[in-house]
Design a protein around this motif. Structure first.
Motif, PDB file in Angstrom:
ATOM      1  N   GLU A  35       0.817  -1.215   0.000  1.00 55.26           N
ATOM      2  CA  GLU A  35       0.000   0.000   0.000  1.00 55.26           C
ATOM      3  C   GLU A  35       0.852   1.268   0.000  1.00 55.26           C
ATOM      4  O   GLU A  35       0.437   2.297  -0.508  1.00 55.26           O
ATOM      5  N   GLY A  36       2.043   1.218   0.578  1.00 56.48           N
ATOM      6  CA  GLY A  36       2.857   2.418   0.737  1.00 56.48           C
ATOM      7  C   GLY A  36       3.380   2.986  -0.564  1.00 56.48           C
ATOM      8  O   GLY A  36       3.496   4.202  -0.709  1.00 56.48           O
ATOM      9  N   ALA A  37       3.667   2.138  -1.533  1.00 57.85           N
ATOM     10  CA  ALA A  37       4.251   2.621  -2.783  1.00 57.85           C
ATOM     11  C   ALA A  37       3.287   3.518  -3.552  1.00 57.85           C
ATOM     12  O   ALA A  37       3.693   4.511  -4.149  1.00 57.85           O
TER      13      ALA A  37
END
Length: 60
Positions: A35-37
């Motif tokens: 999710e962070g990318a």
């Protein structure tokens, strides 16, 4: 047909090295934060702090 004596081992070696690289990346946590990318590309972290606070849609 003699070329198969070179192509089959070459394909097996390349496939095996790809599998080893994938397993190594899984072991080292390359896919832990999926999710962070997608949020990092929206972050304006390259702007200076003063400019990031005062810049609006019509700022020059």
């Amino acid at each position: 047909m003699e070329v198969l004596l070179y192509l089959i081992p070459a394909a097996l070696i390349l496939g095996g090295s790809g599998l080893i690289a994938f397993l190594w990346s899984m072991k080292n946590g390359q896919y832990d934060d999926l999710e962070g990318a997608k949020w990092r590309i929206l972050d304006d972290g390259d702007l200076p702090d003063d400019h990031a606070r005062t810049a609006g849609p019509d700022a020059k």
